[in-house]
Design a protein around this motif. Structure first.
Motif, PDB file in Angstrom:
ATOM      1  N   PHE A  26     -75.847  53.015  21.285  1.00 14.13           N
ATOM      2  CA  PHE A  26     -74.539  53.585  20.962  1.00 14.13           C
ATOM      3  C   PHE A  26     -74.219  54.809  21.803  1.00 14.13           C
ATOM      4  CE2 PHE A  26     -77.168  56.363  18.438  1.00 14.13           C
ATOM      5  CZ  PHE A  26     -76.477  57.572  18.462  1.00 14.13           C
ATOM      6  N   GLU A  31     -69.959  49.374  21.126  1.00 18.52           N
ATOM      7  CA  GLU A  31     -70.641  48.211  20.554  1.00 18.52           C
ATOM      8  C   GLU A  31     -70.279  46.920  21.272  1.00 18.52           C
ATOM      9  OE1 GLU A  31     -71.569  46.225  16.170  1.00 18.52           O
ATOM     10  OE2 GLU A  31     -70.137  47.866  16.369  1.00 18.52           O
ATOM     11  N   ARG A 133     -78.625  48.416  18.609  1.00 18.19           N
ATOM     12  CA  ARG A 133     -77.881  47.250  18.118  1.00 18.19           C
ATOM     13  C   ARG A 133     -78.591  45.945  18.465  1.00 18.19           C
ATOM     14  NH1 ARG A 133     -73.300  50.325  20.701  1.00 18.19           N
ATOM     15  NH2 ARG A 133     -72.265  51.514  19.064  1.00 18.19           N
TER      16      ARG A 133
END
Length: 331
Positions: A26, A31, A133
């Protein structure tokens, strides 16, 4: 050897071989990721080899390959073998997130790679997923131990992020207790493909606070010898086999000895991380420029570089309120 107007030598180039990455940290990009450059706009292996050869003639002796993530590029290992064979280049290293690296560690050792910087912000699998992520921590740790087993120097790069991984700083530093590694903690920077995160003065975790936090839990951090041009302030800790380092990347305390420039994947030269790019070397390479002409352009760009990161930042266009993603610069 080439020197800039401030008396700093050119010895080291950070070569981004791709802008693509298989993580979505991030602090590096949104994203949804970033808009990647079309393949034909990236420098080819032949173009990069030619350019590094020219830089070697100007005094560059060290090359660090970065990305994005270098191992996303499938021709990385053959390219590195050719790079290692270039006259004048005696220090070849790379920075990787470790997800795809483990199977290639034996090849890295065979070609004489001296050091690998491994990006790792936490040892906790859940927080790793939240930060990157992606659920790839086991693969990164497999790379970590494979590098150690191969006798390759490992430096861990951990970005210090308020409210995200502060609880991980001490566990990461503890890796240096029983292992010959350097764990380096980096001030968070604004290269996230979005808005400016803070000013150096308002940064919640600057280099001073990071050191105070580590000393409160681990004891005194004793300053160790640091090579000229190094970005990290290095420290030993009683009872630790390895070291810890702190990189004041946003406070920019090390600009006075900087000896490097960066080449982005699409062929842009950055003489400072904080500048917007000072030379389009791809245009020269593809426009028929001779090696001599390219060398002269590189020498001029390096000579006229900013005195420090604050000056370089001040020279960016007023309308440019956001900073590019680190993946497009080269980590």
């Amino acid at each position: 050897m080439l020197y800039d107007a401030h008396g700093r030598p050119l010895e080291y180039v950070r070569l981004a071989i791709t802008d693509r990455c298989n993580l979505r940290c991030f602090y590096c990009m949104p994203e949804e990721g970033i808009k990647y450059m079309p393949k034909h706009e990236l420098l080819s292996c032949e173009e990069m080899l030619r350019l590094v050869g020219i830089l070697a003639g100007l005094g560059v002796r060290k090359v660090r390959l970065t990305g994005g993530e270098p191992f996303v590029r499938r021709d990385l290992v053959p390219f590195m073998e050719r790079l290692a064979a270039l006259p004048g280049i005696d220090d070849l290293s790379l920075t990787t997130n470790g997800v795809l690296t483990a199977p290639h560690v034996p090849a890295l050792a065979r070609m004489g790679v001296k050091a690998v910087n491994l990006s790792l912000d936490t040892l906790d699998r859940q927080r790793f997923c939240e930060i990157t992520r992606r659920d790839e921590l086991p693969q990164v740790m497999r790379t970590f131990y494979a590098l150690l087993d191969a006798g390759i120097q490992v430096k861990i790069n951990a970005v210090v992020m308020d409210g995200r991984n502060i609880q991980d700083l001490v566990p990461l530093a503890e890796l240096s207790r029983g292992l010959p590694v350097e764990v380096r903690f980096i001030e968070e920077m604004p290269f996230n493909g979005g808005s400016h995160v803070a000013t150096p003065e308002s940064l919640p975790w600057n280099h001073r606070r990071i050191r105070q936090h580590l000393e409160a839990h681990l004891g005194d951090l004793v300053p160790a010898y640091t090579a000229t041009g190094a970005t990290a302030s290095e420290y030993t800790i009683a009872g630790h086999q390895g070291r810890v380092g702190i990189i004041a990347a946003y406070s920019r305390t090390f600009c006075g000895t900087c000896n490097r420039l960066r080449l982005t994947a699409e062929g842009g030269i950055k003489t400072c991380l904080y500048d917007q790019g000072v030379l389009d070397v791809r245009a020269l390479l593809r426009g028929g420029a001779t090696d001599t002409a390219i060398a002269e352009a590189l020498a001029s760009a390096f000579y006229h570089r900013a005195a420090n990161g604050f000056e370089a930042e001040s020279q960016r266009p007023v309308h440019q309120l956001n900073f590019e993603s680190m993946a497009t610069i080269g980590g």
